[in-house]
Motif scaffolding. Structure first.
Motif, short mmCIF file in Angstrom:
data_model
loop_
_atom_site.label_atom_id
_atom_site.label_comp_id
_atom_site.label_asym_id
_atom_site.label_seq_id
_atom_site.Cartn_x
_atom_site.Cartn_y
_atom_site.Cartn_z
N ALA A 1 52.39 71.41 81.48
CA ALA A 1 52.89 70.04 81.28
C ALA A 1 51.76 69.07 80.98
CB ALA A 1 53.67 69.58 82.51
N ALA A 2 50.54 69.42 81.34
CA ALA A 2 49.38 68.57 81.06
C ALA A 2 49.06 68.56 79.56
CB ALA A 2 48.17 69.03 81.86
N LEU A 3 49.55 69.56 78.84
CA LEU A 3 49.37 69.59 77.38
C LEU A 3 50.39 68.66 76.73
CD1 LEU A 3 49.20 73.47 76.92
CD2 LEU A 3 47.26 71.88 77.01
N ARG A 4 50.06 68.17 75.55
CA ARG A 4 51.04 67.37 74.81
C ARG A 4 52.19 68.27 74.39
NH1 ARG A 4 46.43 65.12 71.37
NH2 ARG A 4 47.02 66.96 70.19
N ALA A 5 53.37 67.69 74.28
CA ALA A 5 54.54 68.44 73.83
C ALA A 5 54.22 69.12 72.51
CB ALA A 5 55.74 67.51 73.68
N GLY A 6 54.51 70.41 72.42
CA GLY A 6 54.25 71.18 71.21
C GLY A 6 52.90 71.85 71.18
N ASP A 7 52.00 71.46 72.08
CA ASP A 7 50.68 72.11 72.16
C ASP A 7 50.77 73.38 73.00
OD1 ASP A 7 49.54 70.19 70.58
OD2 ASP A 7 48.36 69.26 72.17
N SER A 8 49.87 74.29 72.74
CA SER A 8 49.86 75.56 73.48
C SER A 8 48.45 75.85 73.97
CB SER A 8 50.37 76.70 72.60
OG SER A 8 49.59 76.82 71.44
N ILE A 9 48.36 76.84 74.84
CA ILE A 9 47.09 77.28 75.41
C ILE A 9 47.07 78.80 75.31
CG2 ILE A 9 48.04 77.37 77.76
CD1 ILE A 9 45.31 76.42 78.80
N TYR B 1 61.82 78.06 79.84
CA TYR B 1 60.93 76.97 80.22
C TYR B 1 59.59 77.06 79.50
CZ TYR B 1 64.04 75.88 84.19
OH TYR B 1 65.10 75.53 84.99
N VAL B 2 59.22 78.26 79.07
CA VAL B 2 58.00 78.43 78.29
C VAL B 2 58.31 79.25 77.04
CG1 VAL B 2 56.45 78.33 80.30
CG2 VAL B 2 57.19 80.54 79.42
N ARG B 3 57.46 79.06 76.05
CA ARG B 3 57.54 79.84 74.82
C ARG B 3 56.23 80.59 74.69
NH1 ARG B 3 58.46 75.93 71.65
NH2 ARG B 3 60.71 76.14 71.83
N ILE B 4 56.35 81.89 74.47
CA ILE B 4 55.18 82.75 74.28
C ILE B 4 55.16 83.16 72.81
CG2 ILE B 4 54.05 84.89 75.01
CD1 ILE B 4 54.63 83.72 77.62
N THR B 5 54.03 82.93 72.17
CA THR B 5 53.90 83.26 70.76
C THR B 5 52.72 84.21 70.58
OG1 THR B 5 54.69 81.05 70.19
CG2 THR B 5 53.61 82.29 68.44
N LYS B 6 52.97 85.30 69.90
CA LYS B 6 51.92 86.26 69.57
C LYS B 6 51.44 85.94 68.15
CE LYS B 6 52.83 88.91 73.23
NZ LYS B 6 51.95 89.32 74.26
N ALA B 7 50.15 85.76 68.00
CA ALA B 7 49.58 85.41 66.70
C ALA B 7 48.27 86.19 66.51
CB ALA B 7 49.32 83.91 66.64
N HIS B 8 47.63 85.94 65.41
CA HIS B 8 46.32 86.54 65.12
C HIS B 8 45.36 85.45 64.69
CE1 HIS B 8 48.64 90.27 64.98
NE2 HIS B 8 47.49 90.88 65.22
N GLU B 9 44.15 85.51 65.22
CA GLU B 9 43.07 84.64 64.77
C GLU B 9 41.95 85.56 64.29
OE1 GLU B 9 41.75 81.86 67.71
OE2 GLU B 9 43.66 80.82 67.77
N HIS B 10 41.72 85.56 62.99
CA HIS B 10 40.67 86.42 62.42
C HIS B 10 40.85 87.87 62.85
CE1 HIS B 10 38.84 82.64 61.32
NE2 HIS B 10 38.82 82.29 62.59
N ARG B 11 42.05 88.39 62.68
CA ARG B 11 42.40 89.78 63.00
C ARG B 11 42.44 90.10 64.49
NH1 ARG B 11 39.23 93.34 58.45
NH2 ARG B 11 40.08 92.26 56.66
N THR B 12 42.23 89.10 65.32
CA THR B 12 42.28 89.31 66.77
C THR B 12 43.61 88.81 67.30
OG1 THR B 12 39.89 88.97 66.90
CG2 THR B 12 41.13 88.80 68.96
N PRO B 13 44.35 89.65 68.03
CA PRO B 13 45.63 89.19 68.58
C PRO B 13 45.40 88.09 69.63
CG PRO B 13 45.35 91.57 68.88
CD PRO B 13 44.08 91.04 68.33
N THR C 1 47.66 85.46 72.34
CA THR C 1 48.93 85.08 72.95
C THR C 1 48.83 83.61 73.33
OG1 THR C 1 49.27 87.31 73.80
CG2 THR C 1 50.52 85.55 74.85
N LEU C 2 49.76 82.82 72.80
CA LEU C 2 49.80 81.39 73.06
C LEU C 2 50.98 81.06 73.95
CD1 LEU C 2 49.12 80.25 69.39
CD2 LEU C 2 47.49 80.24 71.29
N VAL C 3 50.78 80.13 74.87
CA VAL C 3 51.81 79.75 75.83
C VAL C 3 52.01 78.24 75.74
CG1 VAL C 3 52.52 79.80 78.25
CG2 VAL C 3 51.00 81.59 77.37
N GLU C 4 53.26 77.82 75.69
CA GLU C 4 53.57 76.38 75.70
C GLU C 4 54.80 76.12 76.53
OE1 GLU C 4 55.56 74.42 72.17
OE2 GLU C 4 54.95 76.32 71.24
#
Length: 107
Positions: free
Chosen positions: A26-34, A62-74, A76-79
């Motif tokens: 909740a300390a993150l802005r709406a739409g931001d992830s960690i 209550y949370v959204r988990i997104t799997k992505a890749h950054e420079h071929r590295t998997p 996991t983002l949580v928001e």
């Protein structure tokens, strides 16, 4: 509210670890992830423990988990979702009402 007039606390959020996760997100802005590792580090939780609590929060939407890749590295983002933010706000209001009732000698 219960029959006695005491507010109900959301059992999904009420568990200490899930409350800590929800408040941190909740300390993150709406739409931001960690990233998962950053959240794990911030909360000082094991990966398994954090995963278990995130799964319960995700099941409640209550949370959204997104799997992505950054420079071929998997990665996991949580928001925190809008539903999660609303649930935390309701939880906070219910807890305050509960504390007000018990603090006034009415409980």
């Amino acid at each position: 509210m219960t029959e006695q007039g005491l507010p109900q606390l959301d059992p999904v959020i009420h568990a200490q670890a899930r409350l800590r996760v929800t408040v941190a997100l909740a300390a993150l802005r709406a739409g931001d992830s960690i990233t998962f590792p950053r959240l794990q580090q911030l909360l000082e939780m094991t990966a398994g423990n954090l995963s278990t609590h995130l799964r319960k929060l995700e099941d409640a939407e209550y949370v959204r988990i997104t799997k992505a890749h950054e420079h071929r590295t998997p990665v996991t983002l949580v928001e925190l979702t809008l539903r999660g933010r609303v649930a935390l706000d309701e939880y906070t209001r219910a807890l305050r009402r509960l504390l007000d009732v018990t603090g006034n000698g009415q409980g």
